[in-house]
Structure formats: C-alpha cells, structure tokens
Design a protein around this motif. Sequence first.
Motif, PDB file in Angstrom:
ATOM      1  N   ARG A   1       6.396 -17.205  12.503  1.00  0.00           N
ATOM      2  CA  ARG A   1       5.757 -16.201  11.653  1.00  0.00           C
ATOM      3  C   ARG A   1       5.014 -16.900  10.515  1.00  0.00           C
ATOM      4  NH1 ARG A   1       9.011 -11.084   9.009  1.00  0.00           N
ATOM      5  NH2 ARG A   1       7.232 -10.084   8.017  1.00  0.00           N
ATOM      6  N   LYS A   2       3.777 -16.464  10.268  1.00  0.00           N
ATOM      7  CA  LYS A   2       2.989 -17.136   9.239  1.00  0.00           C
ATOM      8  C   LYS A   2       3.551 -16.823   7.853  1.00  0.00           C
ATOM      9  CE  LYS A   2      -0.402 -13.359   9.193  1.00  0.00           C
ATOM     10  NZ  LYS A   2      -1.804 -13.001   9.413  1.00  0.00           N
ATOM     11  N   PRO A   3       3.404 -17.752   6.927  1.00  0.00           N
ATOM     12  CA  PRO A   3       3.955 -17.537   5.586  1.00  0.00           C
ATOM     13  C   PRO A   3       3.244 -16.386   4.875  1.00  0.00           C
ATOM     14  CG  PRO A   3       2.537 -19.467   5.631  1.00  0.00           C
ATOM     15  CD  PRO A   3       2.726 -19.042   7.066  1.00  0.00           C
ATOM     16  N   LYS A   4       4.005 -15.694   4.044  1.00  0.00           N
ATOM     17  CA  LYS A   4       3.449 -14.567   3.303  1.00  0.00           C
ATOM     18  C   LYS A   4       2.430 -15.068   2.276  1.00  0.00           C
ATOM     19  CE  LYS A   4       5.119 -10.189   1.581  1.00  0.00           C
ATOM     20  NZ  LYS A   4       6.303  -9.408   1.256  1.00  0.00           N
ATOM     21  N   ARG A   5       1.306 -14.375   2.183  1.00  0.00           N
ATOM     22  CA  ARG A   5       0.265 -14.789   1.250  1.00  0.00           C
ATOM     23  C   ARG A   5       0.528 -14.275  -0.164  1.00  0.00           C
ATOM     24  NH1 ARG A   5      -4.408 -12.521   5.033  1.00  0.00           N
ATOM     25  NH2 ARG A   5      -2.647 -11.215   5.601  1.00  0.00           N
ATOM     26  N   LYS A   6      -0.167 -14.854  -1.116  1.00  0.00           N
ATOM     27  CA  LYS A   6      -0.026 -14.425  -2.498  1.00  0.00           C
ATOM     28  C   LYS A   6      -0.778 -13.120  -2.714  1.00  0.00           C
ATOM     29  CE  LYS A   6       0.380 -19.158  -4.240  1.00  0.00           C
ATOM     30  NZ  LYS A   6      -0.194 -20.184  -5.141  1.00  0.00           N
ATOM     31  N   PHE A   7      -0.742 -12.639  -3.942  1.00  0.00           N
ATOM     32  CA  PHE A   7      -1.504 -11.450  -4.284  1.00  0.00           C
ATOM     33  C   PHE A   7      -2.962 -11.635  -3.893  1.00  0.00           C
ATOM     34  CE2 PHE A   7       1.807 -10.313  -7.491  1.00  0.00           C
ATOM     35  CZ  PHE A   7       2.037  -9.031  -7.040  1.00  0.00           C
ATOM     36  N   PRO A   8      -3.613 -10.596  -3.410  1.00  0.00           N
ATOM     37  CA  PRO A   8      -5.031 -10.718  -3.069  1.00  0.00           C
ATOM     38  C   PRO A   8      -5.889 -10.914  -4.314  1.00  0.00           C
ATOM     39  CG  PRO A   8      -4.347  -8.426  -2.969  1.00  0.00           C
ATOM     40  CD  PRO A   8      -3.096  -9.235  -3.168  1.00  0.00           C
ATOM     41  N   ASN A   9      -7.063 -11.437  -4.101  1.00  0.00           N
ATOM     42  CA  ASN A   9      -8.034 -11.605  -5.176  1.00  0.00           C
ATOM     43  C   ASN A   9      -8.723 -10.251  -5.368  1.00  0.00           C
ATOM     44  OD1 ASN A   9      -9.833 -12.675  -7.039  1.00  0.00           O
ATOM     45  ND2 ASN A   9     -11.228 -13.423  -5.470  1.00  0.00           N
ATOM     46  N   ALA A 114       1.081  -1.113 -15.361  1.00  0.00           N
ATOM     47  CA  ALA A 114       0.292  -1.412 -14.160  1.00  0.00           C
ATOM     48  C   ALA A 114       1.143  -1.824 -12.972  1.00  0.00           C
ATOM     49  CB  ALA A 114      -0.726  -2.502 -14.473  1.00  0.00           C
ATOM     50  N   LEU A 115       2.438  -1.562 -13.005  1.00  0.00           N
ATOM     51  CA  LEU A 115       3.311  -2.010 -11.928  1.00  0.00           C
ATOM     52  C   LEU A 115       2.953  -1.378 -10.587  1.00  0.00           C
ATOM     53  CD1 LEU A 115       6.824  -2.129 -13.648  1.00  0.00           C
ATOM     54  CD2 LEU A 115       5.394  -4.055 -12.925  1.00  0.00           C
ATOM     55  N   TYR A 116       2.508  -0.116 -10.617  1.00  0.00           N
ATOM     56  CA  TYR A 116       2.138   0.521  -9.355  1.00  0.00           C
ATOM     57  C   TYR A 116       0.963  -0.210  -8.705  1.00  0.00           C
ATOM     58  CZ  TYR A 116       0.267   3.749  -5.945  1.00  0.00           C
ATOM     59  OH  TYR A 116      -0.222   4.286  -4.770  1.00  0.00           O
ATOM     60  N   VAL A 117      -0.035  -0.543  -9.481  1.00  0.00           N
ATOM     61  CA  VAL A 117      -1.214  -1.247  -8.953  1.00  0.00           C
ATOM     62  C   VAL A 117      -0.810  -2.605  -8.382  1.00  0.00           C
ATOM     63  CG1 VAL A 117      -3.392  -2.336  -9.590  1.00  0.00           C
ATOM     64  CG2 VAL A 117      -2.868  -0.041 -10.408  1.00  0.00           C
ATOM     65  N   GLU A 118       0.056  -3.303  -9.081  1.00  0.00           N
ATOM     66  CA  GLU A 118       0.501  -4.603  -8.578  1.00  0.00           C
ATOM     67  C   GLU A 118       1.320  -4.443  -7.298  1.00  0.00           C
ATOM     68  OE1 GLU A 118       2.422  -6.609 -11.806  1.00  0.00           O
ATOM     69  OE2 GLU A 118       0.540  -6.933 -12.888  1.00  0.00           O
ATOM     70  N   GLY A 119       2.129  -3.376  -7.226  1.00  0.00           N
ATOM     71  CA  GLY A 119       2.890  -3.110  -6.005  1.00  0.00           C
ATOM     72  C   GLY A 119       1.991  -2.787  -4.828  1.00  0.00           C
ATOM     73  N   LEU A 120       0.938  -2.025  -5.097  1.00  0.00           N
ATOM     74  CA  LEU A 120      -0.022  -1.697  -4.045  1.00  0.00           C
ATOM     75  C   LEU A 120      -0.738  -2.963  -3.568  1.00  0.00           C
ATOM     76  CD1 LEU A 120      -1.668   0.356  -2.364  1.00  0.00           C
ATOM     77  CD2 LEU A 120      -3.240   0.510  -4.304  1.00  0.00           C
ATOM     78  N   ALA A 121      -1.179  -3.778  -4.498  1.00  0.00           N
ATOM     79  CA  ALA A 121      -1.879  -5.017  -4.143  1.00  0.00           C
ATOM     80  C   ALA A 121      -1.008  -5.898  -3.257  1.00  0.00           C
ATOM     81  CB  ALA A 121      -2.290  -5.757  -5.407  1.00  0.00           C
ATOM     82  N   HIS A 122       0.270  -5.935  -3.548  1.00  0.00           N
ATOM     83  CA  HIS A 122       1.213  -6.744  -2.772  1.00  0.00           C
ATOM     84  C   HIS A 122       1.265  -6.299  -1.311  1.00  0.00           C
ATOM     85  CE1 HIS A 122       4.626  -9.392  -2.215  1.00  0.00           C
ATOM     86  NE2 HIS A 122       5.309  -8.415  -1.674  1.00  0.00           N
ATOM     87  N   ARG A 123       0.902  -5.027  -1.060  1.00  0.00           N
ATOM     88  CA  ARG A 123       0.988  -4.466   0.293  1.00  0.00           C
ATOM     89  C   ARG A 123      -0.349  -4.418   1.016  1.00  0.00           C
ATOM     90  NH1 ARG A 123       4.761  -2.507  -3.068  1.00  0.00           N
ATOM     91  NH2 ARG A 123       6.796  -1.830  -2.247  1.00  0.00           N
ATOM     92  N   LEU A 124      -1.401  -4.886   0.383  1.00  0.00           N
ATOM     93  CA  LEU A 124      -2.714  -4.857   1.036  1.00  0.00           C
ATOM     94  C   LEU A 124      -2.804  -5.835   2.190  1.00  0.00           C
ATOM     95  CD1 LEU A 124      -5.039  -4.555  -2.099  1.00  0.00           C
ATOM     96  CD2 LEU A 124      -4.447  -2.745  -0.461  1.00  0.00           C
ATOM     97  N   TYR A 125      -2.084  -6.929   2.082  1.00  0.00           N
ATOM     98  CA  TYR A 125      -1.979  -7.854   3.198  1.00  0.00           C
ATOM     99  C   TYR A 125      -0.847  -7.380   4.103  1.00  0.00           C
ATOM    100  CZ  TYR A 125      -5.006 -11.232   0.810  1.00  0.00           C
ATOM    101  OH  TYR A 125      -6.064 -11.863   0.213  1.00  0.00           O
ATOM    102  N   GLY A 126      -1.096  -7.371   5.415  1.00  0.00           N
ATOM    103  CA  GLY A 126      -0.124  -6.825   6.353  1.00  0.00           C
ATOM    104  C   GLY A 126       0.847  -7.836   6.912  1.00  0.00           C
ATOM    105  N   ASP A 127       1.194  -8.860   6.159  1.00  0.00           N
ATOM    106  CA  ASP A 127       2.061  -9.924   6.663  1.00  0.00           C
ATOM    107  C   ASP A 127       3.445  -9.425   7.070  1.00  0.00           C
ATOM    108  OD1 ASP A 127       0.078 -11.884   6.102  1.00  0.00           O
ATOM    109  OD2 ASP A 127       0.666 -11.828   4.008  1.00  0.00           O
ATOM    110  N   ALA A 128       3.938  -8.409   6.345  1.00  0.00           N
ATOM    111  CA  ALA A 128       5.305  -7.948   6.586  1.00  0.00           C
ATOM    112  C   ALA A 128       5.363  -6.758   7.534  1.00  0.00           C
ATOM    113  CB  ALA A 128       5.972  -7.589   5.261  1.00  0.00           C
ATOM    114  N   SER A 129       4.255  -6.385   8.149  1.00  0.00           N
ATOM    115  CA  SER A 129       4.254  -5.223   9.033  1.00  0.00           C
ATOM    116  C   SER A 129       3.268  -5.441  10.170  1.00  0.00           C
ATOM    117  CB  SER A 129       3.860  -3.973   8.244  1.00  0.00           C
ATOM    118  OG  SER A 129       2.486  -4.029   7.880  1.00  0.00           O
ATOM    119  N   ASP A 130       3.216  -4.466  11.063  1.00  0.00           N
ATOM    120  CA  ASP A 130       2.279  -4.511  12.186  1.00  0.00           C
ATOM    121  C   ASP A 130       0.946  -3.847  11.846  1.00  0.00           C
ATOM    122  OD1 ASP A 130       4.192  -5.760  13.763  1.00  0.00           O
ATOM    123  OD2 ASP A 130       5.051  -3.845  14.411  1.00  0.00           O
TER     124      ASP A 130
END
Length: 315
Positions: A1-9, A114-130
Amino acid sequence: RKPKRKFPNMAIFVRSHIIDNKVIDLFNILRSSIFDTFLLVDVSNRPFPVNGPSVVAHSIKMCQDDLRLCPNSPGYNYLWFFGDYPIYCAYELKPGYDFYLQIEYDVHFTRGNALYVEGLAHRLYGDASDQGDLDLAGSRYQKAADTWIWSAAAKRMFPEVYSVFFPFICLSAESIKYLLEMRRLEVKENKNKPEYIHCEAFVASALKTSGKFSCLDLNDIIANSYDPHTFRAGEPMFLGAGLAAEKPVEMLHPVLDAEGYVRKLCDFSRRTGSTDHLRHAMLDEMVPEKRRSILSSTSIALKKSDVLISHRKAE
C-alpha cells in the motif's frame, strides 16, 4: 500500500463584494488554518476598499475579456448566475495549487475555527479509501430532478443533470481546467442563441458526466458537515449570541452581522410586501444580546421598509 500523502496544496478563497464584520470574522478564522487564504472580491461595479497581498480582485470584464467567457448578460445577476467564474479567475490569478476552495462570506463555522476545513482537506486524497482523489466536494451534491429550475438548460449540454450548492465548494485544479474549457465551449455553441447554464447545474453535471472526475457530497465525506435546513438559500441567521443549529453541524448559511442581517430582512420585505420578517427580529423571545445589537438598525429599517411598502401599495 502506498504511503499516505500530506495535506494537499490547497488555497482558500472567501468570496465577497463587501467588507463587514462577517467577512472579517470568516477571513480571520480561515487564515488561522495551514492553507493560504485570500479574499476573492468582486470589483465589477466599484473598487474594493481594502488592498493587499491577500486580496484577489475579479470582475465581469475579466471573465469576458481575459477568460473569454460569456460575453453578455444571462438574464440574471452575472456573477450570481455564473458563480463558478470567480473560481476560474482565482485559478488564473493564483496558479499552482492542487485544490481551490471557494467559500461565500456568509458561511459560518459553528466551532469558530478552521478545523473542519483542515479535516476536509485531509480527506481530499483517497489514500485511505477506494474513492480515489476527489475533484469536487460540495453541499447538496446529487442527481437533479427534471423539475429543478436549472435542469432544462443543462439537459441541452449534458446527458444527465447533477446539482451542487455553491456557498462552499472545493475543486481540484484538474477539474477547474476542464470546467473552464467546457464553459468556453458553451460560449462557442451559444453564439446564435444564448442559453447558458447556471453554475450549480453546470459544474456538477460537467464533472460527473465526463466520467473523469470524482465528486462527493460533504456529508458523505464528513458526517454532519451541514443540515439542508440550516445550510440554505433564503432567510438569514444572525451572527451573534443565540446562534445555534438545530442539529450538531459544522456549517451554517446564510449568517450575517447586524447590518447585513437587517439589510437582508429589508430585502425580504421589499420582495414580499410584508414587514413580518423585520418585526420578528424584535420579538421579546429573541435573546437580549441579539435584540440590543440590532435594535437601532432594525428600527430605522422598519420605518424605511414601511414607507417602501406603503408606496408600493399606493401604486
């Protein structure tokens, strides 16, 4: 499994045509995040009273001349109808980001941070899901009913119509590039008989029917992101004491400061011919802090609105 990426730019753009306490409150909340935050301001009719590196100006002229978008009025307020156009301006003026988040100034974050925005950003990359990487994250994203006001126009360009509510919308850079191309195609095809598509139908339909992009509703990304009853168009909520959602949610809309709140209620009164909305703001059941903060503004507005309504009835 590829490593999880950081927050998106990602860059955040607070869209507004005014500067008031609500705009300042939202901007200060969002700039406390880890992301670059800008005021995306409309200067079509007048200069914006604030300048600086965090202010990104756009206008109807920029959309028409520089971006080669719709050259004429769609029959509605231009940048309301084409609510996606400011995102393309932001993309052109501030290139290099992977995601662009546009938030209307009257969105309110119930946590006050701004925690909600940061939480959303964390989920923009689909590394942890299909799901894969997301290209569109917005509220009320769904397949549109045939009876929806914007469906008929969208059906002329897309095989299926989808909708997304525009006060809060996050788009990938790749999706913005594609949408800009599609909007220019729309202009080319509408030279003889202009029939343009409202932003809430265009963006969702173009991305979904292309088969190239991944789109999700905010509530499917983070539970209780919003409730349709308190994240809506129409009657505003007041920014101040007593502001609370019926259910525990992350965002409310539309939320305004005292001046904007009264101005919006006055607009309702002009359109409906009734001062009921304004008078409700003065009911004894209203929390004292709220009543005190808008008392003078509402009293003046009530008098002005009564004059306007009396004048309308006389006509």
